[in-house]
Each structure stands twice: as C-alpha cells, then as structure tokens.
Design a protein around this motif. Sequence first.
Motif, PDB file in Angstrom:
ATOM      1  N   CYS A 185     -44.424 -18.093 -57.896  1.00 32.22           N
ATOM      2  CA  CYS A 185     -44.176 -19.474 -56.654  1.00 32.22           C
ATOM      3  C   CYS A 185     -44.121 -20.434 -57.436  1.00 32.22           C
ATOM      4  O   CYS A 185     -44.981 -20.778 -58.547  1.00 32.22           O
ATOM      5  CB  CYS A 185     -45.278 -18.951 -56.106  1.00 32.22           C
ATOM      6  SG  CYS A 185     -47.113 -19.439 -56.483  1.00 32.22           S
ATOM      7  N   PRO A 186     -44.339 -21.951 -56.616  1.00 27.07           N
ATOM      8  CA  PRO A 186     -44.813 -22.879 -56.312  1.00 27.07           C
ATOM      9  C   PRO A 186     -46.070 -23.705 -57.400  1.00 27.07           C
ATOM     10  O   PRO A 186     -46.555 -24.163 -57.176  1.00 27.07           O
ATOM     11  CB  PRO A 186     -43.814 -23.691 -55.343  1.00 27.07           C
ATOM     12  CG  PRO A 186     -43.294 -22.419 -55.332  1.00 27.07           C
ATOM     13  CD  PRO A 186     -43.774 -21.359 -54.976  1.00 27.07           C
ATOM     14  N   ALA A 187     -47.199 -22.618 -56.595  1.00 22.01           N
ATOM     15  CA  ALA A 187     -48.143 -22.733 -57.170  1.00 22.01           C
ATOM     16  C   ALA A 187     -48.876 -22.147 -58.566  1.00 22.01           C
ATOM     17  O   ALA A 187     -49.689 -22.575 -59.052  1.00 22.01           O
ATOM     18  CB  ALA A 187     -50.051 -22.154 -56.087  1.00 22.01           C
ATOM     19  N   GLY A 188     -48.078 -21.493 -59.217  1.00 19.83           N
ATOM     20  CA  GLY A 188     -48.061 -21.269 -60.155  1.00 19.83           C
ATOM     21  C   GLY A 188     -48.176 -19.828 -60.227  1.00 19.83           C
ATOM     22  O   GLY A 188     -48.359 -19.018 -61.774  1.00 19.83           O
ATOM     23  N   PRO A 231     -45.058  -6.775 -60.292  1.00 15.43           N
ATOM     24  CA  PRO A 231     -45.508  -6.123 -59.789  1.00 15.43           C
ATOM     25  C   PRO A 231     -46.777  -5.674 -58.451  1.00 15.43           C
ATOM     26  O   PRO A 231     -47.702  -6.679 -59.004  1.00 15.43           O
ATOM     27  CB  PRO A 231     -45.318  -5.084 -60.746  1.00 15.43           C
ATOM     28  CG  PRO A 231     -44.594  -4.819 -61.275  1.00 15.43           C
ATOM     29  CD  PRO A 231     -44.650  -6.878 -61.136  1.00 15.43           C
ATOM     30  N   ASP A 232     -46.571  -5.511 -57.099  1.00 13.81           N
ATOM     31  CA  ASP A 232     -47.816  -5.636 -56.008  1.00 13.81           C
ATOM     32  C   ASP A 232     -48.108  -7.215 -56.261  1.00 13.81           C
ATOM     33  O   ASP A 232     -49.644  -7.461 -55.727  1.00 13.81           O
ATOM     34  CB  ASP A 232     -49.111  -4.680 -56.837  1.00 13.81           C
ATOM     35  CG  ASP A 232     -48.600  -3.498 -57.077  1.00 13.81           C
ATOM     36  OD1 ASP A 232     -47.535  -3.063 -56.459  1.00 13.81           O
ATOM     37  OD2 ASP A 232     -48.971  -3.192 -58.153  1.00 13.81           O
ATOM     38  N   GLN A 233     -47.338  -8.676 -56.698  1.00 15.21           N
ATOM     39  CA  GLN A 233     -47.881  -9.670 -56.489  1.00 15.21           C
ATOM     40  C   GLN A 233     -46.863 -10.181 -55.522  1.00 15.21           C
ATOM     41  O   GLN A 233     -46.789 -11.424 -55.117  1.00 15.21           O
ATOM     42  CB  GLN A 233     -48.270 -10.579 -57.868  1.00 15.21           C
ATOM     43  CG  GLN A 233     -49.546  -9.978 -58.413  1.00 15.21           C
ATOM     44  CD  GLN A 233     -49.962  -9.654 -57.913  1.00 15.21           C
ATOM     45  OE1 GLN A 233     -50.731 -10.923 -57.310  1.00 15.21           O
ATOM     46  NE2 GLN A 233     -50.991  -8.932 -58.231  1.00 15.21           N
ATOM     47  N   CYS A 253     -45.453 -14.722 -52.406  1.00 12.54           N
ATOM     48  CA  CYS A 253     -46.598 -14.823 -52.892  1.00 12.54           C
ATOM     49  C   CYS A 253     -47.702 -14.071 -52.114  1.00 12.54           C
ATOM     50  O   CYS A 253     -47.988 -14.356 -51.041  1.00 12.54           O
ATOM     51  CB  CYS A 253     -47.027 -15.763 -53.091  1.00 12.54           C
ATOM     52  SG  CYS A 253     -48.467 -16.443 -54.957  1.00 12.54           S
ATOM     53  N   ARG A 254     -47.829 -13.592 -52.870  1.00 12.92           N
ATOM     54  CA  ARG A 254     -49.553 -12.249 -52.063  1.00 12.92           C
ATOM     55  C   ARG A 254     -50.768 -13.154 -51.861  1.00 12.92           C
ATOM     56  O   ARG A 254     -51.615 -12.732 -51.833  1.00 12.92           O
ATOM     57  CB  ARG A 254     -49.716 -11.008 -52.434  1.00 12.92           C
ATOM     58  CG  ARG A 254     -48.185  -9.918 -51.786  1.00 12.92           C
ATOM     59  CD  ARG A 254     -48.328  -8.783 -52.217  1.00 12.92           C
ATOM     60  NE  ARG A 254     -49.259  -7.934 -51.368  1.00 12.92           N
ATOM     61  CZ  ARG A 254     -49.866  -6.676 -51.649  1.00 12.92           C
ATOM     62  NH1 ARG A 254     -49.430  -6.082 -52.984  1.00 12.92           N
ATOM     63  NH2 ARG A 254     -50.576  -6.394 -50.983  1.00 12.92           N
ATOM     64  N   CYS A 264     -50.726 -16.697 -52.100  1.00 14.37           N
ATOM     65  CA  CYS A 264     -51.348 -17.811 -51.563  1.00 14.37           C
ATOM     66  C   CYS A 264     -50.503 -17.580 -50.360  1.00 14.37           C
ATOM     67  O   CYS A 264     -50.831 -19.436 -49.366  1.00 14.37           O
ATOM     68  CB  CYS A 264     -51.375 -19.185 -52.368  1.00 14.37           C
ATOM     69  SG  CYS A 264     -48.905 -19.504 -52.727  1.00 14.37           S
ATOM     70  N   GLY A 265     -49.259 -16.914 -50.354  1.00 15.31           N
ATOM     71  CA  GLY A 265     -48.597 -17.175 -49.602  1.00 15.31           C
ATOM     72  C   GLY A 265     -47.197 -17.822 -48.873  1.00 15.31           C
ATOM     73  O   GLY A 265     -46.306 -18.144 -48.494  1.00 15.31           O
ATOM     74  N   ARG A 266     -47.071 -18.859 -50.799  1.00 13.10           N
ATOM     75  CA  ARG A 266     -45.800 -19.940 -50.395  1.00 13.10           C
ATOM     76  C   ARG A 266     -44.645 -18.897 -50.369  1.00 13.10           C
ATOM     77  O   ARG A 266     -44.898 -18.188 -51.493  1.00 13.10           O
ATOM     78  CB  ARG A 266     -46.417 -20.562 -52.096  1.00 13.10           C
ATOM     79  CG  ARG A 266     -47.473 -21.315 -51.543  1.00 13.10           C
ATOM     80  CD  ARG A 266     -47.202 -23.337 -51.194  1.00 13.10           C
ATOM     81  NE  ARG A 266     -46.459 -23.550 -51.642  1.00 13.10           N
ATOM     82  CZ  ARG A 266     -46.631 -24.496 -52.909  1.00 13.10           C
ATOM     83  NH1 ARG A 266     -48.043 -25.329 -53.178  1.00 13.10           N
ATOM     84  NH2 ARG A 266     -45.468 -25.407 -53.142  1.00 13.10           N
ATOM     85  N   VAL A 267     -43.552 -19.089 -50.051  1.00  8.17           N
ATOM     86  CA  VAL A 267     -42.624 -18.639 -50.187  1.00  8.17           C
ATOM     87  C   VAL A 267     -40.831 -19.174 -51.260  1.00  8.17           C
ATOM     88  O   VAL A 267     -40.898 -20.594 -51.141  1.00  8.17           O
ATOM     89  CB  VAL A 267     -42.131 -18.293 -48.265  1.00  8.17           C
ATOM     90  CG1 VAL A 267     -40.321 -17.635 -48.651  1.00  8.17           C
ATOM     91  CG2 VAL A 267     -42.887 -17.704 -47.575  1.00  8.17           C
ATOM     92  N   VAL A 268     -40.606 -18.680 -52.015  1.00  8.92           N
ATOM     93  CA  VAL A 268     -39.074 -19.203 -52.908  1.00  8.92           C
ATOM     94  C   VAL A 268     -37.877 -18.756 -52.289  1.00  8.92           C
ATOM     95  O   VAL A 268     -38.211 -17.051 -52.054  1.00  8.92           O
ATOM     96  CB  VAL A 268     -38.867 -18.434 -54.413  1.00  8.92           C
ATOM     97  CG1 VAL A 268     -37.825 -19.180 -55.074  1.00  8.92           C
ATOM     98  CG2 VAL A 268     -40.996 -19.388 -54.484  1.00  8.92           C
TER      99      VAL A 268
END
Length: 91
Positions: A36-39, A44-46, A66-67, A69-73
């Motif tokens: 994700c953008p936060a790294g 799987p499961d993430q 991203c499970r 931090c919630g950031r979206v790509v």
Amino acid sequence: MSDNRESVWMLDGRVADLARLYRTRHGWAHPSPQACPAGHRLGPDQVIVSAIPCGHLLTHHRSYTCRTCGRVVAWPPITQACNHFGGLRNL
C-alpha cells in the motif's frame, strides 16, 4: 482519491503491466500491487480486493484496500471525473 503512482504491480513474482490481463497456468489474472502507499505488504489476509462501479468509465475500478491502515490502491486510477453513484468520494 486512491494512490497508484508508487505501487509496484506484480504477477507470479514478476513486475507486470497493470493495464494488461495475463494468462497463467491457473487461467487469466490481473497483476496486483505489492504494497500500500504506506508501505504495508499486500498479500493473503492483508488486503481486501473489490470492484467499484464507475459511471464515468462505464466499467469499474479494481480496488485493493490495506487491512492494516485502510489506504486504497485502485486501477484505473480514481479521478475527480469519476462517478461512484453518491459514494467513495474520499478514496
């Protein structure tokens, strides 16, 4: 808005063109972002993978949330012109 620019997209362990559909030994597949953008690693499961209908594109965006931090790509990238039928303006 979603973050796409710094994401590395891979398929079967190789960097791939995110706009292409690839034939694999298991069938057809799209590449997916590796982090994700936060790294945080997306695996799987993430990650939550979903489709967001878009009235502007007359198709959908593939989204990877991203499970951790919630950031979206998303692909194709979500822009100001996109119409998600009253929702998802804050991606």
